[in-house]
Design an enzyme around this catalytic site. Sequence first.
Site, PDB file in Angstrom:
ATOM      1  CG  MET A 334      -1.999   1.058   1.182  1.00  0.00           C
ATOM      2  SD  MET A 334      -3.148   0.895  -0.210  1.00  0.00           S
ATOM      3  CE  MET A 334      -4.150  -0.482   0.354  1.00  0.00           C
ATOM      4  CG  ASP A 353       9.124  -0.308   6.060  1.00  0.00           C
ATOM      5  OD1 ASP A 353       9.174  -0.783   7.212  1.00  0.00           O
ATOM      6  OD2 ASP A 353       8.256  -0.635   5.229  1.00  0.00           O
ATOM      7  CB  VAL A 410       2.416   1.330   9.727  1.00  0.00           C
ATOM      8  CG1 VAL A 410       3.568   2.236   9.323  1.00  0.00           C
ATOM      9  CG2 VAL A 410       1.500   2.047  10.719  1.00  0.00           C
ATOM     10  CD  GLU A 412      -5.982  -0.890   8.727  1.00  0.00           C
ATOM     11  OE1 GLU A 412      -7.198  -0.992   8.625  1.00  0.00           O
ATOM     12  OE2 GLU A 412      -5.393   0.208   8.741  1.00  0.00           O
ATOM     13  CE  LYS A 417      -3.341   2.158  10.817  1.00  0.00           C
ATOM     14  NZ  LYS A 417      -2.810   2.787   9.601  1.00  0.00           N
ATOM     15  CB  SER A 439      -9.609  -0.508   5.121  1.00  0.00           C
ATOM     16  OG  SER A 439      -9.097  -1.547   5.934  1.00  0.00           O
ATOM     17  CG  HIS A 460      -9.998   3.307   2.643  1.00  0.00           C
ATOM     18  ND1 HIS A 460     -11.289   2.815   2.499  1.00  0.00           N
ATOM     19  CD2 HIS A 460      -9.168   2.252   2.416  1.00  0.00           C
ATOM     20  CE1 HIS A 460     -11.234   1.527   2.205  1.00  0.00           C
ATOM     21  NE2 HIS A 460      -9.967   1.167   2.135  1.00  0.00           N
ATOM     22  CG  ASN A 510     -13.787  -1.593   3.929  1.00  0.00           C
ATOM     23  OD1 ASN A 510     -13.829  -2.247   2.893  1.00  0.00           O
ATOM     24  ND2 ASN A 510     -12.660  -1.146   4.436  1.00  0.00           N
TER      25      ASN A 510
END
Length: 727
Positions: A334, A353, A410, A412, A417, A439, A460, A510
């Site tokens: 992503m 990262d 990063v 979920e 986060k 999401s 998102h 979603n």
Amino acid sequence: MTDFTSTTDSDGVAVITWDVPGKSMNVMSMEGFAELNALVDAALADPGVKGIVITSGKKDFAGGMDLNVIAGMRAGGAQAIFDGVMNMHGILRKIERAGMDPKTLKGGKPIAAALPGTALGIGLELPLSCHRIFAADNPKAKIGLPEIMVGIFPGAGGTTRLVRKMGAMIAAPFLLEGKLSDPKKAKAAGIVDEVVAPEELLARAKDWVLNATDADLVKPWDAKGYKMPGGAPYSAQGFMTFVGASAMVNGKTQGVYPAAKALLSAVYEGALVPFDTALKIEARQFTSVLMNPSATAMIRSLFINKEALEKGANRPQVPDQKVAKLGVIGAGMMGAGIAYVAANAGIEVVLIDATQEAADRGRAHSESLLDKGMKRGKVTAEKKAEVLGRITATADYAALAGCDLIVEAVFEDPKVKAEVTAKVEAVVGADCIFATNTSTLPITSLAKASQRPEQFIGIHFFSPVDKMMLVEIIRGKATGDRAVAKALDFVRQIRKTPIVVNDARFFYANRCIIPYINEGIRMVAEGVEPALVENAAKLVGMPLGPLQLVDETSIDLGVKIAKATKAAMGDAYPDGAVDEVIFWMADQGRMGRKANAGFYAYSDKGERLGLWDGLEACYPVAEAQPELAEVQHRLLMAQVLEAVRALEEGVLTDIREGDVGAILGWGFAPWSGGPFGWLDILGAARAVEICDVLTERFGARFAAPKLLRDMAAKGQSFYPGATAQAA
């Protein structure tokens, strides 16, 4: 101010220039057609004019018909549409015949089209009526007839002329798929006649006009003895073409897109009669399509509403927030995808990262996509170097200094986060906007980790980022207008379509997708034949059945979402029957396509082979199966009722965003124009009837929301002027 102007040079060539005031791209209106008609009449009647060149005063020729005009034509009824289309045919046929004697086919004036750039829709149908088409050698130009993509088909002679020019088989991709070509490919296909250097375009067109003979002006279909390329429908070759085309169209559209069927009918019936009669058939079929509510819904959602959202219809009134330097945290698929689309749009990107190796892998994703583009001839070595040069891959957060937008992508996990949020805010400027890509996790909760919650927002992205056009922007309770504007301006920069929703569990997309998947799985648990579930979805216009969709997104992700949702909702959790199935699948190691094992069986190469026959061992198929309509109603209502509830609760504030988001985000039946478009086609009263039946049989999840019930009682629709058509 006029759309068309005409000047005649010393050689007697009248140059009619199309240049719509105040528009970056020419679009045709009824007034424009009238102006063109008057100028053509004047040139044909003027003995001092030897011929005509039709060109553009802009860098492109035309983007097509003004779809707002087409949408408005429906208000006048079928006769008004037919008369309007036949008037267009009359003008273009006049250009094609150019004053020649109808018997001898002599004495006409040559008319050439000179295309400096893109020519779409009527922007190609007009040149097709000319005697010769010159296109500038502009590799960025797109030439074609994309009308089928917005629920209609070329109705101003493009269908009839292209088929008679190329034959049905060769014309099919351009008509049925809306295929676009650059000028050289358009010439190779036989759509345009000459590709010339841009600086020579007008001169070459004028030269041809001055030297053309009577024979050069006669179109093949007007000449004696004309035979359609590839064979007429009643020939052996033509019969095979049309039978194959019919099967192909029905296979691709599942019968739910009226424009494709009408186009094929216009081609087939038109090929059996003389040219002028064929134009009437084309006009009749076009009228039929435009009177179908599907065409109105598709034009509205896929053109008018989509364009409005892309232009910032719901953007807060704050100064421009264009992104200069973007920080992306997390270089997985992503994050790497976000970095690529941003760098490709000219934005400087810092990709971070935990390790340099991981960050480099993320940058390598961009290199891989660019290499694929080079193989297809879409990307040059220079372009690849430019894009990669904009991406700095590192593990050092200090590199984020100077970033005006951060997109965190990063895991979920709220704790992860939160840690990243703190790290980022320690090094970026006080004005930097922080966006989290998630999401499912509520933005308002995640914003608690920020020192500046008014600058914290959700973005998102849908996977794969480089292909999916929708971006869902989520406003938390504390999110300020500048953060929303920043997110919208960023999405515009990367040439995607944004929707803005308020914070709630699963947001909007979603919230609607998960019930669709769950309803399909629930039916499997009930003993409904899995093939019936999947095919019912496809037959109503869904691109993927719910079982295939869960395979694509991964079953273990479904398990994680189910566990998290159950923990949050407690006793109110409604999907225990679904969990039984997906937990069992996970226990069997069938995690979806990525594991080469899910609801479908896969080959060693990852090719989908068919539904997994082992499913019946645990969930046997019942002897009595439901009607197709019932399955379809369950699958569609599972989605649209959540869309209505989202609107009712204020998660969704604009039905345009609900419809555009549904089509671009998860492919909700594009023929319907989206959930709200479908409810308008169905009618609120009929929708409530269906809900009541489903509620009685399957439970409260199908209960009609108060908003929908009130609309049914008042005879209202979501869009003004919508008329219920479906049963």
